[in-house]
Design an enzyme around this catalytic site. Structure first.
Site, mmCIF file in Angstrom:
data_model
loop_
_atom_site.group_PDB
_atom_site.id
_atom_site.type_symbol
_atom_site.label_atom_id
_atom_site.label_comp_id
_atom_site.label_asym_id
_atom_site.label_seq_id
_atom_site.Cartn_x
_atom_site.Cartn_y
_atom_site.Cartn_z
ATOM 1 N N ASP A 154 2.002 -3.135 2.216
ATOM 2 C CA ASP A 154 1.089 -2.006 2.429
ATOM 3 C C ASP A 154 1.767 -0.676 2.110
ATOM 4 O O ASP A 154 1.178 0.196 1.463
ATOM 5 C CB ASP A 154 0.604 -1.981 3.881
ATOM 6 C CG ASP A 154 -0.150 -3.234 4.287
ATOM 7 O OD1 ASP A 154 -0.755 -3.882 3.409
ATOM 8 O OD2 ASP A 154 -0.128 -3.558 5.486
ATOM 9 N N ASP A 190 1.537 -8.244 9.737
ATOM 10 C CA ASP A 190 1.910 -6.832 9.858
ATOM 11 C C ASP A 190 2.880 -6.704 11.018
ATOM 12 O O ASP A 190 2.742 -7.394 12.030
ATOM 13 C CB ASP A 190 0.679 -5.961 10.128
ATOM 14 C CG ASP A 190 -0.256 -5.853 8.937
ATOM 15 O OD1 ASP A 190 0.222 -5.934 7.791
ATOM 16 O OD2 ASP A 190 -1.466 -5.682 9.155
#
Length: 167
Positions: free
Chosen positions: A138, A120
């Site tokens: 995401d 991330d």
């Protein structure tokens, strides 16, 4: 009908593959470029973190023998369901939504298979209030879900058509 199913399948696959490739490319770039905090805007920063769990770090504390199978099987099931749903919905918006969700699931599955965790790197915040870090996969999943909710919120007959097709 068969021609439309083929078009729906191609739409799903082209979006899913595009999302997957964009996700992997941006994660690889993040590993090279964002080893320290890079402020893009006062509310947006890029820096790399590794997430052993799912969204918001959920399930990251589970022991590996439980966590890994769960986090590997779930995206595979999601890929199958999103493809079939897109294929048999008879709707381009559904195919686009499912392609976004499927491509995002595939991007995070790739990370889990080859790294054991997800990369991330996008960080949003207002002052000291931070949204959990995320990536393109995401964001794609979230956009796909939002698009699907909007579609069914504004077109109730779409759900009735889907139910009738499965009978």
């Amino acid at each position: 009908m068969e021609n439309f199913l083929r078009k729906t399948a191609w739409l799903y696959l082209s979006i899913a593959v595009s999302v997957f490739l964009l996700d992997i490319i941006t994660k690889n770039l993040a590993e090279k470029l964002f080893t320290t905090h890079v402020e893009v805007f006062p509310f947006l920063e890029f820096y790399l973190i590794y997430n052993k769990g799912v969204a918001f770090g959920l399930l990251s504390e589970l022991p590996d023998p439980l966590r890994l199978p769960l986090l590997l099987i779930t995206p595979v099931i999601a890929l199958i369901i999103t493809f079939l749903y897109a294929l048999y919905s008879g709707d381009r918006i559904v195919a686009i939504s499912m392609g976004l969700i499927g491509g995002g699931a595939l991007g995070n599955l790739y990370d889990r298979l080859f790294l054991g965790m997800v990369r991330d790197f996008i960080h949003l915040h207002i002052g000291e209030y931070y949204w959990p870090a995320f990536n393109i996969a995401d964001a794609s999943i979230s956009i796909g879900i939002a698009l699907l909710i909007l579609k069914y919120f504004f077109t109730k007959p779409a759900l009735k058509n889907l139910v009738n097709r499965t009978r």
